[in-house]
Design a protein around this motif. Structure first.
Motif, PDB file in Angstrom:
ATOM      1  N   ILE A 139       0.860  -1.176   0.000  1.00 14.81           N
ATOM      2  CA  ILE A 139       0.000   0.000   0.000  1.00 14.81           C
ATOM      3  C   ILE A 139       0.900   1.231   0.000  1.00 14.81           C
ATOM      4  CG2 ILE A 139      -1.729   1.336   1.269  1.00 14.81           C
ATOM      5  CD1 ILE A 139      -2.797  -1.310   2.391  1.00 14.81           C
ATOM      6  N   ILE A 140       0.635   2.144  -0.923  1.00 15.64           N
ATOM      7  CA  ILE A 140       1.419   3.366  -1.042  1.00 15.64           C
ATOM      8  C   ILE A 140       0.474   4.557  -0.886  1.00 15.64           C
ATOM      9  CG2 ILE A 140       2.976   4.709  -2.492  1.00 15.64           C
ATOM     10  CD1 ILE A 140       3.550   2.092  -4.046  1.00 15.64           C
ATOM     11  N   ASN A 141       0.656   5.322   0.164  1.00 18.25           N
ATOM     12  CA  ASN A 141      -0.115   6.536   0.368  1.00 18.25           C
ATOM     13  C   ASN A 141       0.628   7.730  -0.208  1.00 18.25           C
ATOM     14  OD1 ASN A 141      -2.228   5.266   1.824  1.00 18.25           O
ATOM     15  ND2 ASN A 141      -0.991   5.292   3.682  1.00 18.25           N
ATOM     16  N   ILE A 142      -0.104   8.663  -0.790  1.00 20.47           N
ATOM     17  CA  ILE A 142       0.537   9.847  -1.349  1.00 20.47           C
ATOM     18  C   ILE A 142       0.396  10.993  -0.355  1.00 20.47           C
ATOM     19  CG2 ILE A 142       0.710  11.410  -3.303  1.00 20.47           C
ATOM     20  CD1 ILE A 142       1.433   8.400  -3.795  1.00 20.47           C
ATOM     21  N   CYS A 143       1.489  11.227   0.345  1.00 16.97           N
ATOM     22  CA  CYS A 143       1.547  12.313   1.322  1.00 16.97           C
ATOM     23  C   CYS A 143       1.973  13.600   0.619  1.00 16.97           C
ATOM     24  CB  CYS A 143       2.504  11.944   2.450  1.00 16.97           C
ATOM     25  SG  CYS A 143       1.848  10.704   3.601  1.00 16.97           S
ATOM     26  N   SER A 144       2.697  14.456   1.309  1.00 20.23           N
ATOM     27  CA  SER A 144       3.053  15.757   0.766  1.00 20.23           C
ATOM     28  C   SER A 144       4.135  16.354   1.645  1.00 20.23           C
ATOM     29  CB  SER A 144       1.815  16.670   0.760  1.00 20.23           C
ATOM     30  OG  SER A 144       2.156  18.023   0.584  1.00 20.23           O
ATOM     31  N   MET A 145       4.830  17.350   1.140  1.00 18.67           N
ATOM     32  CA  MET A 145       5.714  18.102   2.028  1.00 18.67           C
ATOM     33  C   MET A 145       4.915  18.766   3.143  1.00 18.67           C
ATOM     34  SD  MET A 145       8.772  19.758  -0.205  1.00 18.67           S
ATOM     35  CE  MET A 145       7.672  20.865  -1.062  1.00 18.67           C
ATOM     36  N   MET A 146       3.611  18.963   2.887  1.00 20.31           N
ATOM     37  CA  MET A 146       2.749  19.514   3.928  1.00 20.31           C
ATOM     38  C   MET A 146       2.460  18.492   5.028  1.00 20.31           C
ATOM     39  SD  MET A 146       2.390  22.613   2.921  1.00 20.31           S
ATOM     40  CE  MET A 146       4.026  22.423   2.187  1.00 20.31           C
ATOM     41  N   GLY A 162      -0.716  15.382   7.082  1.00 20.35           N
ATOM     42  CA  GLY A 162      -0.025  15.008   8.313  1.00 20.35           C
ATOM     43  C   GLY A 162      -0.659  13.785   8.941  1.00 20.35           C
ATOM     44  N   GLY A 163      -1.988  13.734   8.903  1.00 16.13           N
ATOM     45  CA  GLY A 163      -2.696  12.560   9.402  1.00 16.13           C
ATOM     46  C   GLY A 163      -2.407  11.327   8.574  1.00 16.13           C
ATOM     47  N   LEU A 164      -2.255  11.509   7.248  1.00 17.00           N
ATOM     48  CA  LEU A 164      -1.983  10.375   6.374  1.00 17.00           C
ATOM     49  C   LEU A 164      -0.604   9.785   6.668  1.00 17.00           C
ATOM     50  CD1 LEU A 164      -3.113   8.668   4.074  1.00 17.00           C
ATOM     51  CD2 LEU A 164      -2.136  10.319   2.453  1.00 17.00           C
ATOM     52  N   LYS A 165       0.345  10.634   7.023  1.00 22.66           N
ATOM     53  CA  LYS A 165       1.664  10.142   7.428  1.00 22.66           C
ATOM     54  C   LYS A 165       1.539   9.225   8.643  1.00 22.66           C
ATOM     55  CE  LYS A 165       4.247  12.873   9.877  1.00 22.66           C
ATOM     56  NZ  LYS A 165       5.148  13.977  10.279  1.00 22.66           N
ATOM     57  N   MET A 166       0.752   9.633   9.624  1.00 23.73           N
ATOM     58  CA  MET A 166       0.599   8.818  10.829  1.00 23.73           C
ATOM     59  C   MET A 166      -0.270   7.591  10.571  1.00 23.73           C
ATOM     60  SD  MET A 166       2.644  10.201  12.775  1.00 23.73           S
ATOM     61  CE  MET A 166       2.352   8.975  14.048  1.00 23.73           C
ATOM     62  N   LEU A 167      -1.241   7.694   9.664  1.00 26.54           N
ATOM     63  CA  LEU A 167      -2.025   6.514   9.285  1.00 26.54           C
ATOM     64  C   LEU A 167      -1.106   5.481   8.640  1.00 26.54           C
ATOM     65  CD1 LEU A 167      -4.798   5.131   8.995  1.00 26.54           C
ATOM     66  CD2 LEU A 167      -5.006   6.255   6.757  1.00 26.54           C
ATOM     67  N   THR A 168      -0.184   5.944   7.809  1.00 26.12           N
ATOM     68  CA  THR A 168       0.783   5.050   7.171  1.00 26.12           C
ATOM     69  C   THR A 168       1.558   4.269   8.223  1.00 26.12           C
ATOM     70  OG1 THR A 168       1.024   6.549   5.277  1.00 26.12           O
ATOM     71  CG2 THR A 168       2.813   4.969   5.663  1.00 26.12           C
ATOM     72  N   ARG A 169       2.037   4.962   9.235  1.00 21.59           N
ATOM     73  CA  ARG A 169       2.838   4.314  10.275  1.00 21.59           C
ATOM     74  C   ARG A 169       1.998   3.345  11.110  1.00 21.59           C
ATOM     75  NH1 ARG A 169       6.316   9.664  12.224  1.00 21.59           N
ATOM     76  NH2 ARG A 169       7.639   9.760  10.356  1.00 21.59           N
ATOM     77  N   ILE A 182       3.274  -0.929   4.109  1.00 27.52           N
ATOM     78  CA  ILE A 182       2.534   0.312   3.906  1.00 27.52           C
ATOM     79  C   ILE A 182       3.513   1.470   4.038  1.00 27.52           C
ATOM     80  CG2 ILE A 182       0.625   1.781   4.616  1.00 27.52           C
ATOM     81  CD1 ILE A 182       0.651  -1.768   5.876  1.00 27.52           C
ATOM     82  N   ASN A 183       3.753   2.140   2.933  1.00 30.61           N
ATOM     83  CA  ASN A 183       4.665   3.277   2.908  1.00 30.61           C
ATOM     84  C   ASN A 183       4.012   4.445   2.189  1.00 30.61           C
ATOM     85  OD1 ASN A 183       7.317   2.164   4.075  1.00 30.61           O
ATOM     86  ND2 ASN A 183       6.796   0.618   2.535  1.00 30.61           N
ATOM     87  N   ALA A 184       4.716   5.550   2.121  1.00 30.53           N
ATOM     88  CA  ALA A 184       4.154   6.743   1.486  1.00 30.53           C
ATOM     89  C   ALA A 184       5.206   7.454   0.655  1.00 30.53           C
ATOM     90  CB  ALA A 184       3.592   7.693   2.544  1.00 30.53           C
ATOM     91  N   ILE A 185       4.724   8.208  -0.312  1.00 30.53           N
ATOM     92  CA  ILE A 185       5.558   9.097  -1.110  1.00 30.53           C
ATOM     93  C   ILE A 185       5.116  10.527  -0.819  1.00 30.53           C
ATOM     94  CG2 ILE A 185       6.213   9.820  -3.445  1.00 30.53           C
ATOM     95  CD1 ILE A 185       5.637   6.973  -4.378  1.00 30.53           C
ATOM     96  N   GLY A 186       6.081  11.398  -0.577  1.00 30.25           N
ATOM     97  CA  GLY A 186       5.796  12.818  -0.370  1.00 30.25           C
ATOM     98  C   GLY A 186       6.371  13.635  -1.513  1.00 30.25           C
ATOM     99  N   PRO A 187       5.568  13.956  -2.528  1.00 31.67           N
ATOM    100  CA  PRO A 187       6.096  14.731  -3.655  1.00 31.67           C
ATOM    101  C   PRO A 187       6.418  16.164  -3.249  1.00 31.67           C
ATOM    102  CG  PRO A 187       4.039  13.597  -4.228  1.00 31.67           C
ATOM    103  CD  PRO A 187       4.170  13.560  -2.737  1.00 31.67           C
ATOM    104  N   GLY A 188       7.442  16.714  -3.898  1.00 29.19           N
ATOM    105  CA  GLY A 188       7.725  18.135  -3.760  1.00 29.19           C
ATOM    106  C   GLY A 188       6.909  18.910  -4.785  1.00 29.19           C
ATOM    107  N   TYR A 189       7.523  19.910  -5.394  1.00 26.50           N
ATOM    108  CA  TYR A 189       6.824  20.733  -6.390  1.00 26.50           C
ATOM    109  C   TYR A 189       7.147  20.226  -7.786  1.00 26.50           C
ATOM    110  CZ  TYR A 189       5.435  23.810  -2.658  1.00 26.50           C
ATOM    111  OH  TYR A 189       4.868  24.309  -1.512  1.00 26.50           O
ATOM    112  N   PHE A 190       6.083  19.869  -8.523  1.00 27.25           N
ATOM    113  CA  PHE A 190       6.244  19.209  -9.814  1.00 27.25           C
ATOM    114  C   PHE A 190       5.644  20.027 -10.952  1.00 27.25           C
ATOM    115  CE2 PHE A 190       7.482  15.771  -7.201  1.00 27.25           C
ATOM    116  CZ  PHE A 190       8.165  14.866  -8.004  1.00 27.25           C
ATOM    117  N   ALA A 191       6.234  19.830 -12.116  1.00 29.53           N
ATOM    118  CA  ALA A 191       5.763  20.488 -13.329  1.00 29.53           C
ATOM    119  C   ALA A 191       4.590  19.712 -13.901  1.00 29.53           C
ATOM    120  CB  ALA A 191       6.893  20.579 -14.354  1.00 29.53           C
ATOM    121  N   THR A 192       3.394  20.185 -13.650  1.00 25.74           N
ATOM    122  CA  THR A 192       2.173  19.572 -14.168  1.00 25.74           C
ATOM    123  C   THR A 192       1.324  20.656 -14.832  1.00 25.74           C
ATOM    124  OG1 THR A 192       0.892  19.934 -12.145  1.00 25.74           O
ATOM    125  CG2 THR A 192       2.207  17.908 -12.266  1.00 25.74           C
TER     126      THR A 192
END
Length: 260
Positions: A139-146, A162-169, A182-192
């Motif tokens: 399971i991969i959760n998409i977190c954020s720098m936030m 922030g809650g999703l980070k703790m849910l991941t743990r 169960i891990n997460a990715i925290g994207p920075g600022y992306f060109a979209t």
């Protein structure tokens, strides 16, 4: 390199219809995974599925709201019936409302929490039942720098991430014994397409991001694919409860080092 091979795996990506979600889905598909893509609106989902199939990937779409537990349960059951199993879940669906906290209606705050935090909980719980039965899953959760930093206008989003980070743990703590990571990715600022208007030379925010990022650039959506494949594959079998920030080094520093 077989550690990263996803052939025979089925990956469910919520909200994987464009941008970063699509880039991660394409990375998983290139590694061999069959794709299941969800969205809460039919038309953009159809466009995305056509794109995946034209790219040579096996992809199927399902329309539902990840915050609707009853409907989500029906749809996950249909996925399992149609595809046999779900090996990988990427909780990517999310929203952001940029409103000062003092001006944000409580109903809007709750809406963001519901989509960005409760939705991943619902989907993880539903998909994990099959993973527990098979004693295997990612399971991969998409977190954020936030998930780590505060910023004006995004109090609800930051609270959810922030809650999703703790849910991941916490889910990692509960389900590791079932060989589920169960891990997460925290994207920075992306060109979209969403950031295109503020990525022009001379725009204050564009200049800020480039000066704030040690890498000196915005991320490209493809920069997320490798991390997604790693966390979805056997290469990460002893990685659990972690957030990997793909941000060009922003969180590593208080500012971009000088050239001196």
């Amino acid at each position: 390199m077989n550690l990263f091979n996803l052939e025979g795996k089925t990956a469910l990506i919520t909200g994987g219809i464009h941008g970063l979600g699509m880039a991660m889905a394409e990375g998983l598909a290139k590694a061999g995974a069959e794709l299941i893509i969800t969205n809460n609106v039919q038309e953009p989902l159809d466009v995305a599925i056509e794109h995946y199939r034209k790219s040579g990937f096996t992809a199927t779409g399902y329309v539902f709201d990840v915050t609707d537990e009853v409907e989500a349960e029906k749809q996950v059951a249909a996925m399992v019936a149609n595809h046999g199993k779900i090996d990988i879940l990427v909780n990517n669906a999310g929203i952001i409302l940029r409103v000062l906290a003092i001006d944000m209606p409580v109903s809007d705050f709750r809406k963001v929490i519901d989509v960005d935090l409760v939705g991943p909980f619902i989907m993880s719980k539903l998909v994990a039942k099959g993973m527990i039965a098979r004693q295997s899953g990612k399971i991969i959760n998409i977190c954020s720098m936030m998930s780590e930093l505060g910023r004006d206008n995004v109090s609800a989003y930051a609270s959810a991430k922030g809650g999703l980070k703790m849910l991941t743990r916490n889910l990692a703590t509960e389900w590791a014994k079932h060989n589920i990571q169960i891990n997460a990715i925290g994207p920075g600022y992306f060109a979209t397409s969403q950031t295109a208007p503020i990525r022009v030379d001379g725009h204050p925010f564009n200049d800020f991001i480039i000066s704030r990022t040690p890498a000196g650039r915005w991320g490209n959506p493809e920069d997320l694919a490798g991390t997604a494949v790693f966390l979805a594959s056997e290469a990460s079998n002893f990685v659990n409860g972690q957030v990997i920030y793909v941000d060009g080094g922003i969180l590593a520093t208080i500012g971009k080092p000088s050239n001196e």
